[in-house]
Design a protein around this motif. Structure first.
Motif, PDB file in Angstrom:
ATOM      1  N   SER A 173     -12.192   9.386  -1.321  1.00 34.70           N
ATOM      2  CA  SER A 173     -10.710   9.123  -0.741  1.00 34.70           C
ATOM      3  C   SER A 173     -11.178   8.912   0.924  1.00 34.70           C
ATOM      4  O   SER A 173     -11.841   9.506   1.489  1.00 34.70           O
ATOM      5  N   MET A 210      -8.570   8.911   2.766  1.00 36.28           N
ATOM      6  CA  MET A 210      -7.220   9.767   3.305  1.00 36.28           C
ATOM      7  C   MET A 210      -7.355  11.181   2.648  1.00 36.28           C
ATOM      8  O   MET A 210      -7.560  11.099   1.605  1.00 36.28           O
ATOM      9  N   THR A 270      -9.789  13.612   2.318  1.00 34.89           N
ATOM     10  CA  THR A 270     -10.732  12.626   2.789  1.00 34.89           C
ATOM     11  C   THR A 270     -12.243  13.069   2.239  1.00 34.89           C
ATOM     12  O   THR A 270     -12.415  14.150   2.874  1.00 34.89           O
ATOM     13  N   MET A 307      -1.711   7.946   1.384  1.00 35.82           N
ATOM     14  CA  MET A 307      -1.783   9.037   2.514  1.00 35.82           C
ATOM     15  C   MET A 307      -0.535   9.979   2.461  1.00 35.82           C
ATOM     16  O   MET A 307       0.652   9.394   2.034  1.00 35.82           O
ATOM     17  N   ASN A 318      -7.344   2.776   0.088  1.00 32.91           N
ATOM     18  CA  ASN A 318      -7.664   3.898   0.634  1.00 32.91           C
ATOM     19  C   ASN A 318      -8.662   4.519  -0.313  1.00 32.91           C
ATOM     20  O   ASN A 318      -8.983   5.894  -0.251  1.00 32.91           O
TER      21      ASN A 318
END
Ligand SMILES: Nc1nc2c(c(=O)[nH]1)N[C@H]1C(S)=C(S)[C@@H](COP(=O)(O)OP(=O)(O)OC[C@H]3O[C@@H](n4cnc5c(N)ncnc54)[C@H](O)[C@@H]3O)O[C@H]1N2
Ligand code: MOO
Length: 401
Positions: free
Chosen positions: A57, A59, A99, A112, A135
């Motif tokens: 990821s 985010m 993240t 997000m 993302n």
């Protein structure tokens, strides 16, 4: 009296690089990353793992499958932190994700957290339109196994060391350091702890050169300062041991006390002397008892410029570095240059509001004005220019790296 033509800077550099390629350092050593900065890679480095090694990821937010997220709030079925491997995503749910955390199998999108609402019952309503892969940093998107990362001859910058660490490569093969014997010549020179008698000066060149050489990863054998006497210089050179290169400063011009030239003509083979470069005309390249020898002029400005423009690329190529050319950037000149020179000139300039500004003292005898300058403006032979014209600028930052 006919004066022989001066050798052009580009020709001299070309010859020096050819000479360097004929005398490569063949030994290699293996170093840990903490000791390898500035050294030259002895072989290609190829990626042994994908980077990222798994899709993760980009985010802090929620991971889900786009099919599930159209208009319906999703329950959270798991939480995945960086450093954890999540479970496959249960259909119709989303994963709380942070993240760098691996994307659970079955998820194909991350939103997000700023664009998500946590409902009272704990379900997540996703806002905004998203496409597949949003993302997500896909596995292998930066580097794929087998890809060439750093070629043989690359200098190991802090960034290159980081690329190796990303791969889990913590030891690296580098070309061994060049051993450089360094001396300065001149009866007028004194060093630390000595008080200059009338007419004497402190030896600054050896300090500058030693520091430049160390920055380039060379092993310096300091032969000290030596008076202008052939026997003393010869004796000092005996201490050069198994040096790969000797560098001297001073004594390469035509004065009665200019011993280096006499010594090299008598016991060596002079391959290069007198270049169309300002400052630094008497730059000398020779072989002394088979060892390459660079004689830099004694004037501090000349010694600095010829080291940076000629000796440095020669040394880097000896150490196997592929890219040795100086970085040149076109800059707009902030002053007129009405008199064309017969030597290629390197002017000490600062860059102010995007324009090259000439520093007040361009004498080859001064070092101080180079500390006010950001680099060298290269003025080719026979060139005049006016403020507003463009010329090549070589930043000191690129030469001192
Ligand atoms: N008749 C001629 N004289 C000179 C010519 C020429 O063509 N014909 N060329 C001039 C040029 S150009 C240069 S550059 C200098 C270089 O001469 P040398 O390499 O022989 O240098 P020295 O004479 O030994 O010293 C010159 C100058 O630099 C000072 N110096 C020397 N070593 C150091 C040091 N380690 N640290 C600080 N300063 C140093 C020295 O005291 C002199 O002032 O020759 C011109 N002459
Ligand atoms: O070129 Mo010497 O290069 O004036 O100092």
């Amino acid at each position: 009296m006919n004066t022989p033509a001066l050798l052009a800077v580009d020709d001299a550099l070309g010859q020096l690089l050819t000479l360097a390629e004929r005398a490569p350092l063949d030994a290699v050593e293996t170093l840990g990353l903490a000791d390898a900065e500035g050294r030259v890679l002895a072989g290609d480095v190829v990626a042994i793992v994908d980077a990222p090694a798994w899709s993760n990821s980009a985010m802090d937010g929620y991971a889900f499958n786009l099919v599930d997220a159209i208009g319906f709030p999703l329950p959270v079925s798991q939480t995945v932190f960086a450093g954890q491997a999540g479970e496959p995503l249960a259909p119709g749910t989303c994963a709380r994700i942070f993240t760098g955390a691996p994307i659970p199998q079955g998820a194909n999108c991350v939103q997000m957290q700023e664009n998500c609402t946590v409902l009272e019952d704990g379900r997540i309503a996703v806002q905004g339109t998203l496409r597949e892969g949003a993302n997500i940093r896909q596995q292998g998107s930066e580097t794929a196994v087998g890809q060439l990362l750093l070629g043989k001859g690359t200098v190991l910058s802090p960034i290159a060391l980081g690329v190796l660490a990303c791969q889990g490569i913590y030891r690296v093969s580098v070309v061994r350091s060049l051993k450089v014997a360094l001396l300065s010549t001149g009866n007028e020179l004194v060093g630390e702890g000595e008080v200059p008698a009338p007419g004497q000066i402190h030896d600054s060149n050896r300090v500058v050169l030693q520091s430049l050489l160390q920055r380039m990863g060379c092993d310096v054998i300091d032969l000290g300062k030596v008076n202008d006497e052939l026997a003393l210089i010869r004796a000092a050179l005996e201490r050069a041991g198994n040096a790969d290169l000797i560098i001297s400063s001073g004594g390469v011009s035509v004065g009665d006390a200019d011993c280096i030239g006499s010594l090299l003509r008598e016991a060596g083979e002079v391959l290069m002397w007198k270049l169309a470069i300002k400052p630094g005309k008497p730059f000398t390249f020779a072989h002394f008892n088979g060892v390459p020898f660079i004689g830099l002029p004694g004037n501090p400005g000349s010694s600095l410029v010829t080291f940076l423009m000629l000796a440095r690329p020669y040394i880097l190529r000896r150490m196997g570095r592929t890219r040795v050319e100086q970085m040149r950037l076109p800059v707009v000149c902030g002053f007129d240059w009405p008199r064309a020179g017969r030597r290629q000139e390197y002017l000490r300039v600062s860059i102010e509001q995007g324009r090259a500004v000439l520093q007040p003292n361009q004498s080859s005898g001064t070092l101080l004005s180079a500390t006010w300058a950001d680099g060298l403006l290269e003025v080719p032979v026979g060139t005049t220019f006016k403020a507003g014209d463009s010329l090549d600028f070589i930043p000191f930052a690129s030469l001192l790296a």
